[in-house]
Design a protein around this motif. Structure first.
Motif, PDB file in Angstrom:
ATOM      1  N   LEU A   1       0.824  -1.212   0.000  1.00  0.00           N
ATOM      2  CA  LEU A   1       0.000   0.000   0.000  1.00  0.00           C
ATOM      3  C   LEU A   1       0.861   1.266   0.000  1.00  0.00           C
ATOM      4  CD1 LEU A   1      -2.929  -0.912   2.425  1.00  0.00           C
ATOM      5  CD2 LEU A   1      -3.085  -0.363  -0.002  1.00  0.00           C
ATOM      6  N   VAL A   2       1.937   1.231   0.766  1.00  0.00           N
ATOM      7  CA  VAL A   2       2.830   2.397   0.813  1.00  0.00           C
ATOM      8  C   VAL A   2       3.463   2.616  -0.553  1.00  0.00           C
ATOM      9  CG1 VAL A   2       4.997   3.265   1.787  1.00  0.00           C
ATOM     10  CG2 VAL A   2       3.261   2.290   3.293  1.00  0.00           C
ATOM     11  N   ILE A   3       3.953   1.569  -1.185  1.00  0.00           N
ATOM     12  CA  ILE A   3       4.577   1.705  -2.504  1.00  0.00           C
ATOM     13  C   ILE A   3       3.548   2.178  -3.534  1.00  0.00           C
ATOM     14  CG2 ILE A   3       5.646   0.402  -4.395  1.00  0.00           C
ATOM     15  CD1 ILE A   3       7.052  -1.284  -2.252  1.00  0.00           C
ATOM     16  N   TYR A   4       2.360   1.596  -3.500  1.00  0.00           N
ATOM     17  CA  TYR A   4       1.297   1.997  -4.424  1.00  0.00           C
ATOM     18  C   TYR A   4       0.910   3.464  -4.195  1.00  0.00           C
ATOM     19  CZ  TYR A   4      -3.178   2.034  -6.873  1.00  0.00           C
ATOM     20  OH  TYR A   4      -4.208   2.341  -7.710  1.00  0.00           O
ATOM     21  N   GLY A   5       0.778   3.845  -2.955  1.00  0.00           N
ATOM     22  CA  GLY A   5       0.455   5.238  -2.642  1.00  0.00           C
ATOM     23  C   GLY A   5       1.553   6.187  -3.102  1.00  0.00           C
ATOM     24  N   TYR A   6       2.810   5.808  -2.904  1.00  0.00           N
ATOM     25  CA  TYR A   6       3.925   6.649  -3.345  1.00  0.00           C
ATOM     26  C   TYR A   6       3.920   6.802  -4.856  1.00  0.00           C
ATOM     27  CZ  TYR A   6       8.645   8.156  -4.437  1.00  0.00           C
ATOM     28  OH  TYR A   6       9.714   8.834  -4.942  1.00  0.00           O
ATOM     29  N   LEU A   7       3.707   5.707  -5.574  1.00  0.00           N
ATOM     30  CA  LEU A   7       3.678   5.781  -7.040  1.00  0.00           C
ATOM     31  C   LEU A   7       2.518   6.651  -7.529  1.00  0.00           C
ATOM     32  CD1 LEU A   7       4.601   2.100  -8.021  1.00  0.00           C
ATOM     33  CD2 LEU A   7       6.030   4.149  -8.168  1.00  0.00           C
ATOM     34  N   LEU A   8       1.348   6.520  -6.904  1.00  0.00           N
ATOM     35  CA  LEU A   8       0.222   7.387  -7.271  1.00  0.00           C
ATOM     36  C   LEU A   8       0.544   8.852  -6.989  1.00  0.00           C
ATOM     37  CD1 LEU A   8      -2.994   5.485  -6.109  1.00  0.00           C
ATOM     38  CD2 LEU A   8      -2.311   6.056  -8.432  1.00  0.00           C
ATOM     39  N   PHE A   9       1.103   9.082  -5.813  1.00  0.00           N
ATOM     40  CA  PHE A   9       1.461  10.452  -5.436  1.00  0.00           C
ATOM     41  C   PHE A   9       2.484  11.021  -6.417  1.00  0.00           C
ATOM     42  CE2 PHE A   9       4.344  13.281  -3.093  1.00  0.00           C
ATOM     43  CZ  PHE A   9       3.453  14.271  -2.720  1.00  0.00           C
ATOM     44  N   LYS A  10       3.483  10.225  -6.753  1.00  0.00           N
ATOM     45  CA  LYS A  10       4.539  10.678  -7.661  1.00  0.00           C
ATOM     46  C   LYS A  10       3.968  10.975  -9.035  1.00  0.00           C
ATOM     47  CE  LYS A  10       8.956   9.314  -9.607  1.00  0.00           C
ATOM     48  NZ  LYS A  10       9.944   8.246  -9.749  1.00  0.00           N
ATOM     49  N   ASN A  11       3.119  10.094  -9.547  1.00  0.00           N
ATOM     50  CA  ASN A  11       2.541  10.304 -10.879  1.00  0.00           C
ATOM     51  C   ASN A  11       1.590  11.503 -10.898  1.00  0.00           C
ATOM     52  OD1 ASN A  11       3.963   8.202 -11.992  1.00  0.00           O
ATOM     53  ND2 ASN A  11       2.337   6.705 -11.657  1.00  0.00           N
ATOM     54  N   LYS A  12       0.843  11.699  -9.823  1.00  0.00           N
ATOM     55  CA  LYS A  12      -0.093  12.826  -9.779  1.00  0.00           C
ATOM     56  C   LYS A  12       0.644  14.143  -9.544  1.00  0.00           C
ATOM     57  CE  LYS A  12      -4.167  10.841 -10.025  1.00  0.00           C
ATOM     58  NZ  LYS A  12      -5.199  11.204 -10.959  1.00  0.00           N
ATOM     59  N   MET A  13       1.703  14.094  -8.745  1.00  0.00           N
ATOM     60  CA  MET A  13       2.387  15.323  -8.370  1.00  0.00           C
ATOM     61  C   MET A  13       3.522  15.690  -9.309  1.00  0.00           C
ATOM     62  SD  MET A  13       0.705  16.441  -5.897  1.00  0.00           S
ATOM     63  CE  MET A  13       1.723  17.744  -5.266  1.00  0.00           C
ATOM     64  N   LYS A  14       3.909  14.784 -10.203  1.00  0.00           N
ATOM     65  CA  LYS A  14       5.013  15.064 -11.117  1.00  0.00           C
ATOM     66  C   LYS A  14       4.744  16.311 -11.957  1.00  0.00           C
ATOM     67  CE  LYS A  14       8.206  12.630 -14.093  1.00  0.00           C
ATOM     68  NZ  LYS A  14       8.536  11.362 -14.724  1.00  0.00           N
ATOM     69  N   PRO A  15       3.561  16.468 -12.558  1.00  0.00           N
ATOM     70  CA  PRO A  15       3.309  17.697 -13.310  1.00  0.00           C
ATOM     71  C   PRO A  15       3.317  18.936 -12.417  1.00  0.00           C
ATOM     72  CG  PRO A  15       1.643  16.042 -13.838  1.00  0.00           C
ATOM     73  CD  PRO A  15       2.476  15.507 -12.723  1.00  0.00           C
ATOM     74  N   GLU A  16       2.838  18.780 -11.182  1.00  0.00           N
ATOM     75  CA  GLU A  16       2.824  19.914 -10.267  1.00  0.00           C
ATOM     76  C   GLU A  16       4.245  20.336  -9.895  1.00  0.00           C
ATOM     77  OE1 GLU A  16       0.130  21.645  -9.408  1.00  0.00           O
ATOM     78  OE2 GLU A  16      -1.024  20.311 -10.706  1.00  0.00           O
ATOM     79  N   PHE A  17       5.129  19.360  -9.704  1.00  0.00           N
ATOM     80  CA  PHE A  17       6.510  19.700  -9.395  1.00  0.00           C
ATOM     81  C   PHE A  17       7.174  20.396 -10.582  1.00  0.00           C
ATOM     82  CE2 PHE A  17       6.472  16.119  -6.148  1.00  0.00           C
ATOM     83  CZ  PHE A  17       6.472  16.979  -5.070  1.00  0.00           C
ATOM     84  N   GLY A  18       6.864  19.937 -11.796  1.00  0.00           N
ATOM     85  CA  GLY A  18       7.395  20.607 -12.989  1.00  0.00           C
ATOM     86  C   GLY A  18       6.899  22.044 -13.083  1.00  0.00           C
ATOM     87  N   ARG A  19       5.611  22.207 -12.819  1.00  0.00           N
ATOM     88  CA  ARG A  19       5.029  23.557 -12.850  1.00  0.00           C
ATOM     89  C   ARG A  19       5.658  24.427 -11.767  1.00  0.00           C
ATOM     90  NH1 ARG A  19      -0.873  25.351 -11.129  1.00  0.00           N
ATOM     91  NH2 ARG A  19      -0.917  27.379 -12.135  1.00  0.00           N
ATOM     92  N   LEU A  20       5.844  23.851 -10.588  1.00  0.00           N
ATOM     93  CA  LEU A  20       6.473  24.589  -9.497  1.00  0.00           C
ATOM     94  C   LEU A  20       7.896  24.997  -9.866  1.00  0.00           C
ATOM     95  CD1 LEU A  20       6.225  25.580  -6.558  1.00  0.00           C
ATOM     96  CD2 LEU A  20       7.136  23.365  -5.862  1.00  0.00           C
ATOM     97  N   ASN A  21       8.640  24.122 -10.511  1.00  0.00           N
ATOM     98  CA  ASN A  21      10.002  24.448 -10.935  1.00  0.00           C
ATOM     99  C   ASN A  21       9.999  25.577 -11.959  1.00  0.00           C
ATOM    100  OD1 ASN A  21      11.206  22.577  -9.261  1.00  0.00           O
ATOM    101  ND2 ASN A  21      11.219  20.958 -10.801  1.00  0.00           N
ATOM    102  N   ARG A  22       9.066  25.531 -12.920  1.00  0.00           N
ATOM    103  CA  ARG A  22       8.974  26.597 -13.932  1.00  0.00           C
ATOM    104  C   ARG A  22       8.618  27.932 -13.277  1.00  0.00           C
ATOM    105  NH1 ARG A  22       6.210  22.539 -16.578  1.00  0.00           N
ATOM    106  NH2 ARG A  22       4.201  23.565 -16.210  1.00  0.00           N
ATOM    107  N   LEU A  23       7.667  27.896 -12.347  1.00  0.00           N
ATOM    108  CA  LEU A  23       7.284  29.130 -11.650  1.00  0.00           C
ATOM    109  C   LEU A  23       8.450  29.680 -10.826  1.00  0.00           C
ATOM    110  CD1 LEU A  23       3.667  28.253 -10.465  1.00  0.00           C
ATOM    111  CD2 LEU A  23       4.322  29.857 -12.261  1.00  0.00           C
ATOM    112  N   THR A  24       9.193  28.801 -10.187  1.00  0.00           N
ATOM    113  CA  THR A  24      10.350  29.230  -9.405  1.00  0.00           C
ATOM    114  C   THR A  24      11.401  29.861 -10.311  1.00  0.00           C
ATOM    115  OG1 THR A  24       9.953  27.428  -7.853  1.00  0.00           O
ATOM    116  CG2 THR A  24      12.114  28.466  -7.779  1.00  0.00           C
ATOM    117  N   GLU A  25      11.615  29.266 -11.469  1.00  0.00           N
ATOM    118  CA  GLU A  25      12.589  29.821 -12.420  1.00  0.00           C
ATOM    119  C   GLU A  25      12.129  31.194 -12.917  1.00  0.00           C
ATOM    120  OE1 GLU A  25      14.508  28.662 -16.747  1.00  0.00           O
ATOM    121  OE2 GLU A  25      13.680  27.088 -15.480  1.00  0.00           O
ATOM    122  N   ARG A  26      10.847  31.329 -13.244  1.00  0.00           N
ATOM    123  CA  ARG A  26      10.314  32.626 -13.680  1.00  0.00           C
ATOM    124  C   ARG A  26      10.473  33.671 -12.578  1.00  0.00           C
ATOM    125  NH1 ARG A  26       4.596  30.830 -16.419  1.00  0.00           N
ATOM    126  NH2 ARG A  26       5.484  29.640 -18.142  1.00  0.00           N
TER     127      ARG A  26
END
Length: 112
Positions: free
Chosen positions: A16-41
Protein backbone atom coordinates in the motif's frame (compact mmCIF):
# COMPACT_ATOMS: atom_id res chain seq x y z
CA UNK A 1 -0.11 -19.10 11.99
CA UNK A 2 0.37 -15.77 13.71
CA UNK A 3 3.58 -15.23 11.78
CA UNK A 4 1.85 -15.87 8.49
CA UNK A 5 -0.93 -13.37 9.32
CA UNK A 6 1.68 -10.90 10.53
CA UNK A 7 3.74 -11.32 7.33
CA UNK A 8 0.59 -10.82 5.19
CA UNK A 9 -0.25 -7.63 7.08
CA UNK A 10 3.33 -6.31 6.80
CA UNK A 11 3.57 -7.09 3.06
CA UNK A 12 0.15 -5.58 2.40
CA UNK A 13 1.16 -2.39 4.26
CA UNK A 14 4.43 -2.22 2.32
CA UNK A 15 2.49 -2.72 -0.93
CA UNK A 16 0.00 0.00 0.00
CA UNK A 17 2.83 2.40 0.81
CA UNK A 18 4.58 1.71 -2.50
CA UNK A 19 1.30 2.00 -4.42
CA UNK A 20 0.45 5.24 -2.64
CA UNK A 21 3.93 6.65 -3.35
CA UNK A 22 3.68 5.78 -7.04
CA UNK A 23 0.22 7.39 -7.27
CA UNK A 24 1.46 10.45 -5.44
CA UNK A 25 4.54 10.68 -7.66
CA UNK A 26 2.54 10.30 -10.88
CA UNK A 27 -0.09 12.83 -9.78
CA UNK A 28 2.39 15.32 -8.37
CA UNK A 29 5.01 15.06 -11.12
CA UNK A 30 3.31 17.70 -13.31
CA UNK A 31 2.82 19.91 -10.27
CA UNK A 32 6.51 19.70 -9.39
CA UNK A 33 7.39 20.61 -12.99
CA UNK A 34 5.03 23.56 -12.85
CA UNK A 35 6.47 24.59 -9.50
CA UNK A 36 10.00 24.45 -10.93
CA UNK A 37 8.97 26.60 -13.93
CA UNK A 38 7.28 29.13 -11.65
CA UNK A 39 10.35 29.23 -9.41
CA UNK A 40 12.59 29.82 -12.42
CA UNK A 41 10.31 32.63 -13.68
CA UNK A 42 10.33 34.18 -10.22
CA UNK A 43 14.12 34.10 -10.09
CA UNK A 44 14.34 35.73 -13.53
CA UNK A 45 11.88 38.45 -12.52
CA UNK A 46 13.72 39.00 -9.24
CA UNK A 47 16.99 39.40 -11.15
CA UNK A 48 15.40 41.90 -13.56
CA UNK A 49 13.91 43.88 -10.67
CA UNK A 50 17.28 43.83 -8.90
CA UNK A 51 18.99 45.21 -12.02
CA UNK A 52 16.36 47.95 -12.31
CA UNK A 53 16.79 48.84 -8.63
CA UNK A 54 20.56 49.09 -9.10
CA UNK A 55 20.04 51.28 -12.17
CA UNK A 56 17.66 53.56 -10.26
CA UNK A 57 20.14 53.76 -7.36
CA UNK A 58 22.79 54.86 -9.86
CA UNK A 59 20.50 57.59 -11.17
CA UNK A 60 19.65 58.74 -7.64
CA UNK A 61 23.35 58.87 -6.75
CA UNK A 62 24.04 60.93 -9.89
CA UNK A 63 21.23 63.35 -8.97
CA UNK A 64 22.57 63.64 -5.41
CA UNK A 65 26.05 64.43 -6.76
CA UNK A 66 24.55 67.06 -9.06
CA UNK A 67 22.59 68.64 -6.20
CA UNK A 68 25.73 68.76 -4.05
CA UNK A 69 27.65 70.36 -6.90
CA UNK A 70 24.86 72.92 -7.44
CA UNK A 71 24.92 73.75 -3.71
CA UNK A 72 28.67 74.29 -3.89
CA UNK A 73 28.24 76.54 -6.95
CA UNK A 74 25.57 78.49 -5.05
CA UNK A 75 27.84 79.02 -2.05
CA UNK A 76 30.70 80.10 -4.35
CA UNK A 77 28.40 82.46 -6.24
CA UNK A 78 27.16 83.98 -2.96
CA UNK A 79 30.71 84.51 -1.69
CA UNK A 80 31.80 86.03 -4.98
CA UNK A 81 28.75 88.29 -5.10
CA UNK A 82 29.57 89.55 -1.59
CA UNK A 83 33.14 90.25 -2.72
CA UNK A 84 31.82 91.98 -5.84
CA UNK A 85 29.46 94.11 -3.76
CA UNK A 86 32.28 95.12 -1.43
CA UNK A 87 34.49 95.98 -4.39
CA UNK A 88 31.66 98.05 -5.92
CA UNK A 89 31.16 99.97 -2.68
CA UNK A 90 34.90 100.63 -2.43
CA UNK A 91 34.98 101.71 -6.08
CA UNK A 92 32.03 104.03 -5.54
CA UNK A 93 33.76 105.64 -2.56
CA UNK A 94 36.97 105.95 -4.54
CA UNK A 95 35.14 107.57 -7.48
CA UNK A 96 33.38 110.01 -5.17
CA UNK A 97 36.64 110.82 -3.40
CA UNK A 98 38.47 111.30 -6.71
CA UNK A 99 35.66 113.51 -8.05
CA UNK A 100 35.76 115.57 -4.89
CA UNK A 101 32.19 114.74 -3.96
CA UNK A 102 33.15 112.99 -0.77
CA UNK A 103 36.12 113.70 1.44
CA UNK A 104 37.25 111.21 4.03
CA UNK A 105 39.07 113.80 6.18
CA UNK A 106 35.98 115.94 6.81
CA UNK A 107 34.01 115.08 9.93
CA UNK A 108 30.28 114.53 9.81
CA UNK A 109 29.69 117.58 12.01
CA UNK A 110 31.19 119.93 9.48
CA UNK A 111 29.02 118.50 6.65
CA UNK A 112 25.90 119.49 8.51
Amino acid sequence: MIWINFAIIVFSLIGLVIYGYLLFKNKMKPEFGRLNRLTERFKIRADVIGQQVNEIKGHVDAVNRSVTQIKEFGVNAKNESIELKQAAVELTHEIKRTAGIERSDVSTESKI
